[in-house]
Enzyme design. Sequence first.
Site, PDB file in Angstrom:
ATOM      1  N   ASP A 122       0.732  -1.233   0.207  1.00 31.86           N
ATOM      2  CA  ASP A 122       0.008   0.039  -0.240  1.00 31.86           C
ATOM      3  C   ASP A 122       1.044   1.209   0.049  1.00 31.86           C
ATOM      4  O   ASP A 122       1.732   1.473   0.858  1.00 31.86           O
ATOM      5  CB  ASP A 122      -0.947  -0.177   1.319  1.00 31.86           C
ATOM      6  CG  ASP A 122      -1.793   1.029   1.262  1.00 31.86           C
ATOM      7  OD1 ASP A 122      -1.439   2.309   0.687  1.00 31.86           O
ATOM      8  OD2 ASP A 122      -2.898   1.267   1.906  1.00 31.86           O
ATOM      9  N   LYS A 154       0.685  13.467 -16.034  1.00 33.42           N
ATOM     10  CA  LYS A 154      -0.161  14.596 -15.812  1.00 33.42           C
ATOM     11  C   LYS A 154      -1.691  14.165 -15.365  1.00 33.42           C
ATOM     12  O   LYS A 154      -1.896  12.862 -15.650  1.00 33.42           O
ATOM     13  CB  LYS A 154      -0.178  15.516 -17.148  1.00 33.42           C
ATOM     14  CG  LYS A 154      -0.694  14.480 -18.454  1.00 33.42           C
ATOM     15  CD  LYS A 154      -1.594  14.785 -19.129  1.00 33.42           C
ATOM     16  CE  LYS A 154      -2.896  14.637 -18.680  1.00 33.42           C
ATOM     17  NZ  LYS A 154      -4.100  14.192 -19.125  1.00 33.42           N
ATOM     18  N   ASP A 202      -7.897  18.067 -18.369  1.00 32.64           N
ATOM     19  CA  ASP A 202      -7.258  16.853 -18.717  1.00 32.64           C
ATOM     20  C   ASP A 202      -6.250  17.129 -20.095  1.00 32.64           C
ATOM     21  O   ASP A 202      -5.470  16.251 -20.264  1.00 32.64           O
ATOM     22  CB  ASP A 202      -8.603  15.862 -19.216  1.00 32.64           C
ATOM     23  CG  ASP A 202      -8.256  14.449 -19.630  1.00 32.64           C
ATOM     24  OD1 ASP A 202      -7.222  14.106 -18.914  1.00 32.64           O
ATOM     25  OD2 ASP A 202      -8.760  13.938 -20.419  1.00 32.64           O
ATOM     26  N   HIS A 229      -1.610  18.886 -23.105  1.00 30.31           N
ATOM     27  CA  HIS A 229      -1.280  18.740 -24.156  1.00 30.31           C
ATOM     28  C   HIS A 229      -1.446  19.744 -25.475  1.00 30.31           C
ATOM     29  O   HIS A 229      -0.453  19.898 -26.194  1.00 30.31           O
ATOM     30  CB  HIS A 229      -2.141  17.366 -24.808  1.00 30.31           C
ATOM     31  CG  HIS A 229      -2.020  16.078 -23.825  1.00 30.31           C
ATOM     32  ND1 HIS A 229      -0.837  15.652 -23.286  1.00 30.31           N
ATOM     33  CD2 HIS A 229      -2.812  15.280 -23.673  1.00 30.31           C
ATOM     34  CE1 HIS A 229      -1.239  14.594 -22.540  1.00 30.31           C
ATOM     35  NE2 HIS A 229      -2.271  14.359 -22.711  1.00 30.31           N
TER      36      HIS A 229
HETATM   37  N1  LIG Z   1      -4.987   6.026 -18.027  1.00 30.62           N
HETATM   38  C1  LIG Z   1      -4.632   6.968 -19.042  1.00 30.62           C
HETATM   39  O1  LIG Z   1      -5.030   6.942 -20.234  1.00 30.62           O
HETATM   40  C2  LIG Z   1      -3.815   8.181 -18.539  1.00 30.62           C
HETATM   41  C3  LIG Z   1      -3.646   8.403 -17.285  1.00 30.62           C
HETATM   42  N2  LIG Z   1      -2.663   9.362 -17.026  1.00 30.62           N
HETATM   43  C4  LIG Z   1      -2.306   9.428 -15.491  1.00 30.62           C
HETATM   44  O2  LIG Z   1      -1.561   8.176 -15.079  1.00 30.62           O
HETATM   45  C5  LIG Z   1      -1.765   8.182 -13.883  1.00 30.62           C
HETATM   46  C6  LIG Z   1      -2.344   6.712 -13.721  1.00 30.62           C
HETATM   47  O3  LIG Z   1      -3.625   6.460 -14.325  1.00 30.62           O
HETATM   48  P1  LIG Z   1      -4.453   5.322 -14.596  1.00 30.62           P
HETATM   49  O4  LIG Z   1      -3.522   4.222 -14.652  1.00 30.62           O
HETATM   50  O5  LIG Z   1      -5.417   5.735 -15.191  1.00 30.62           O
HETATM   51  O6  LIG Z   1      -4.923   5.075 -13.110  1.00 30.62           O
HETATM   52  P2  LIG Z   1      -5.359   3.466 -12.448  1.00 30.62           P
HETATM   53  O7  LIG Z   1      -6.370   3.970 -11.246  1.00 30.62           O
HETATM   54  O8  LIG Z   1      -5.900   2.817 -13.283  1.00 30.62           O
HETATM   55  O9  LIG Z   1      -4.043   3.129 -11.737  1.00 30.62           O
HETATM   56  C7  LIG Z   1      -3.465   3.418 -10.651  1.00 30.62           C
HETATM   57  C8  LIG Z   1      -3.258   2.309  -9.762  1.00 30.62           C
HETATM   58  O10 LIG Z   1      -2.680   2.539  -8.631  1.00 30.62           O
HETATM   59  C9  LIG Z   1      -3.232   1.801  -7.803  1.00 30.62           C
HETATM   60  N3  LIG Z   1      -3.190   2.381  -6.158  1.00 30.62           N
HETATM   61  C10 LIG Z   1      -3.635   3.626  -6.018  1.00 30.62           C
HETATM   62  N4  LIG Z   1      -3.594   3.938  -4.871  1.00 30.62           N
HETATM   63  C11 LIG Z   1      -2.826   2.918  -4.078  1.00 30.62           C
HETATM   64  C12 LIG Z   1      -2.165   2.669  -3.132  1.00 30.62           C
HETATM   65  N5  LIG Z   1      -2.448   3.722  -2.028  1.00 30.62           N
HETATM   66  N6  LIG Z   1      -1.555   1.679  -2.789  1.00 30.62           N
HETATM   67  C13 LIG Z   1      -1.207   0.939  -3.957  1.00 30.62           C
HETATM   68  N7  LIG Z   1      -1.655   0.806  -5.167  1.00 30.62           N
HETATM   69  C14 LIG Z   1      -2.597   1.924  -5.118  1.00 30.62           C
HETATM   70  C15 LIG Z   1      -4.502   1.445  -7.938  1.00 30.62           C
HETATM   71  O11 LIG Z   1      -4.813   0.257  -7.519  1.00 30.62           O
HETATM   72  P3  LIG Z   1      -6.293  -0.215  -7.219  1.00 30.62           P
HETATM   73  O12 LIG Z   1      -6.979  -0.496  -8.788  1.00 30.62           O
HETATM   74  O13 LIG Z   1      -6.129  -1.181  -6.321  1.00 30.62           O
HETATM   75  O14 LIG Z   1      -6.937   1.074  -6.735  1.00 30.62           O
HETATM   76  C16 LIG Z   1      -4.386   1.225  -9.490  1.00 30.62           C
HETATM   77  O15 LIG Z   1      -4.053  -0.019  -9.937  1.00 30.62           O
HETATM   78  C17 LIG Z   1      -2.500   9.297 -13.213  1.00 30.62           C
HETATM   79  O16 LIG Z   1      -1.719  10.138 -12.775  1.00 30.62           O
HETATM   80  C18 LIG Z   1      -3.278   9.655 -14.647  1.00 30.62           C
HETATM   81  O17 LIG Z   1      -3.657  11.048 -14.472  1.00 30.62           O
HETATM   82  C19 LIG Z   1      -2.122  10.220 -17.702  1.00 30.62           C
HETATM   83  C20 LIG Z   1      -2.519  10.037 -19.030  1.00 30.62           C
HETATM   84  C21 LIG Z   1      -3.353   9.183 -19.753  1.00 30.62           C
HETATM   85  O1  LIG Z   2      -3.987  12.297 -21.277  1.00 29.60           O
HETATM   86  C1  LIG Z   2      -4.782  11.873 -21.839  1.00 29.60           C
HETATM   87  O2  LIG Z   2      -4.791  11.577 -23.170  1.00 29.60           O
HETATM   88  C2  LIG Z   2      -5.940  10.752 -23.893  1.00 29.60           C
HETATM   89  C3  LIG Z   2      -5.620  10.688 -25.189  1.00 29.60           C
HETATM   90  O3  LIG Z   2      -4.177  10.725 -25.714  1.00 29.60           O
HETATM   91  P1  LIG Z   2      -4.137  10.120 -27.218  1.00 29.60           P
HETATM   92  O4  LIG Z   2      -2.441   9.909 -27.305  1.00 29.60           O
HETATM   93  O5  LIG Z   2      -4.919   9.181 -27.594  1.00 29.60           O
HETATM   94  O6  LIG Z   2      -4.186  11.417 -28.148  1.00 29.60           O
HETATM   95  C4  LIG Z   2      -7.179  11.184 -23.313  1.00 29.60           C
HETATM   96  O7  LIG Z   2      -8.052  10.242 -23.835  1.00 29.60           O
HETATM   97  C5  LIG Z   2      -7.120  11.218 -21.981  1.00 29.60           C
HETATM   98  O8  LIG Z   2      -8.437  11.657 -21.303  1.00 29.60           O
HETATM   99  C6  LIG Z   2      -6.130  11.998 -21.236  1.00 29.60           C
HETATM  100  O9  LIG Z   2      -6.043  11.730 -19.905  1.00 29.60           O
END
Ligand SMILES: NC(=O)C1=CN([C@@H]2O[C@H](COP(=O)(O)OP(=O)(O)OC[C@H]3O[C@@H](n4cnc5c(N)ncnc54)[C@H](OP(=O)(O)O)[C@@H]3O)[C@@H](O)[C@H]2O)C=CC1
Ligand SMILES: O=C1O[C@H](COP(=O)(O)O)[C@@H](O)[C@H](O)[C@H]1O
Length: 497
Positions: A98, A153, A240, A245
């Site tokens: 955690d 971000k 976002d 971007h």
């Molecule tokens: N997904 C995307 O397309 C994009 C994401 N981002 C950024 O990337 C980052 C990650 O995003 P994303 O992958 O979507 O998020 P997710 O919620 O899918 O992934 C985060 C992971 O971290 C784990 N987690 C959170 N808190 C804890 C904790 N206290 N201890 C252990 N594990 C923890 C979660 O576990 P659990 O599932 O158990 O909660 C989860 O698996 C964010 O900052 C987001 O803004 C940026 C651009 C695009």
């Molecule tokens: O950072 C982000 O980007 C995606 C879009 O990325 P792209 O490379 O597919 O253009 C966006 O969908 C998401 O909401 C945002 O967090």
Amino acid sequence: MSHHTQSGQAARTDIDLALFGALGDLSQRKLFPALYQLDREGLLDERTRLLGLARQELDVDGFKARVEESLRTRVKAEELDRASLKRFLARLDFIQLDFTQPESYAAIREWRQDAGRPMVVYLSVAAKIYGDICRHLEASGSLDEASRVVVEKPIGHDLESSAEINDAIGAVFPESRIYRIDHYLGKETVQNLIALRFANPLFGTQWNQNHISHVEITVAEQVGIEGRWGYFDDAGQLRDMVQNHLLQLVCLIAMDPPANLDADAIRDEKVKVLKALKPFTDDMLGRDVVRGQYVAGTIDGQAVPGYLEEEGANTESHTESFVAMKTGVANWRWAGVPFYLRTGKRMPEKLSQIVIHFRQQPHYIFDPDQRGLAANKLVIRLQPEEGIALEVLTKDSGLDKGMRLRRGPLHLDFNSAFPKTRIPDAYERLLLEVMKGQQYLFVRRDEVEHAWRWCDSLIAAWEDRNELPRRYPAGSWGPVASIAMITQDGRSWYEDY
Ligand SMILES: NC(=O)C1=CN([C@@H]2O[C@H](COP(=O)(O)OP(=O)(O)OC[C@H]3O[C@@H](n4cnc5c(N)ncnc54)[C@H](OP(=O)(O)O)[C@@H]3O)[C@@H](O)[C@H]2O)C=CC1
Ligand SMILES: O=C1O[C@H](COP(=O)(O)O)[C@@H](O)[C@H](O)[C@H]1O
């Protein structure tokens, strides 16, 4: 460990990567496929280890199975050969913890014992726990003077929260070892903007208000909220996509030539642009800024739900899924040149492009009916396919055409111009640059903060006026007001897709 400059050839770099949030969406969808591709291309040192960190109870084999499953979904079958997959999976290790519990970090220190290579810590989690993780890593003795941190971000919700997060990271890592990701900076064509502008005198001499009438940036997404309601509804499209971007694209288009390709030379120029962005005032709302939220509609013949019907939705939400705006960069180079930006979810297609509209000739001598054609456009396409086209006017061919003009592209399509080159995903390039210790594709703290300052001025104006988003059907190009916004200036969004 080996290094080289961004203008040199790739070298293999030996690091340990500790990935927090290794089972999350970004890690599984983007980061592991990117790391796999780097390994397959021979760009990971044979000793490099990849440590997944997550709170789910899994053993190492269970973790490897999850990563393998993601690779099988995300990587093309012909790129997933047995030897590369085996080598890649052998690099993986897993620790369950955690992230908010300091006592569990001893396991990371033990994993690093006598590693003899720098550690890259990648925080693929929500920004509000970046500070905790950095602090616990330091307190547990898991870091040394070569450790780097990569953060995603958006950093914060506004200037104030972003400053708090940056302070917390900065209390552990110096700025020279903080890598703030904006994955648009890793896209091939975005990098090409630098080459195009600063390697070609043809453009270098024309790149200002004397020759450019306006600039258009569209980042249209077909996807909706994709199960990320909790995050997205709190953020909205401005935070976002625009805060990061789109503003990075504005910076690369508008910045002055840097003295060299060093990270700070480039970032100093980008900051000047962010500082010169025109702030928003109440009277611009509705006229120069349009917020939208999609309702149910159709994309590619398929019915799709509205924003308020997405999984996990709160039906009272006024969060915007679309924003269009007219802004400008108040300096000598760009005085009087509007920058029209628009970005939205659930649009008819995925399309990211920049269109530079050049001014017409001072005196026009051709058919008056064709006057509307008479301006060059430079179309820089980021996705889906990547390429650059310069729209030029030539004489229409044929004996009966006289001096009629015809518009046509001088076109560089990267896939056909460089057919043997696989265009790498943005995350591949960015991960490689972190491993090499190169920061020029990463965002400096002052960039993030100036971008927030500008977005905050718009959010404050929206809040003052209680501005609600306008509805647009999924599968359309946004609220009609966003078309009116540009037509009131006698222009239109570029539609020759
Ligand atoms: N997904 C995307 O397309 C994009 C994401 N981002 C950024 O990337 C980052 C990650 O995003 P994303 O992958 O979507 O998020 P997710 O919620 O899918 O992934 C985060 C992971 O971290 C784990 N987690 C959170 N808190 C804890 C904790 N206290 N201890 C252990 N594990 C923890 C979660 O576990 P659990 O599932 O158990 O909660 C989860 O698996 C964010 O900052 C987001 O803004 C940026 C651009 C695009
Ligand atoms: O950072 C982000 O980007 C995606 C879009 O990325 P792209 O490379 O597919 O253009 C966006 O969908 C998401 O909401 C945002 O967090």
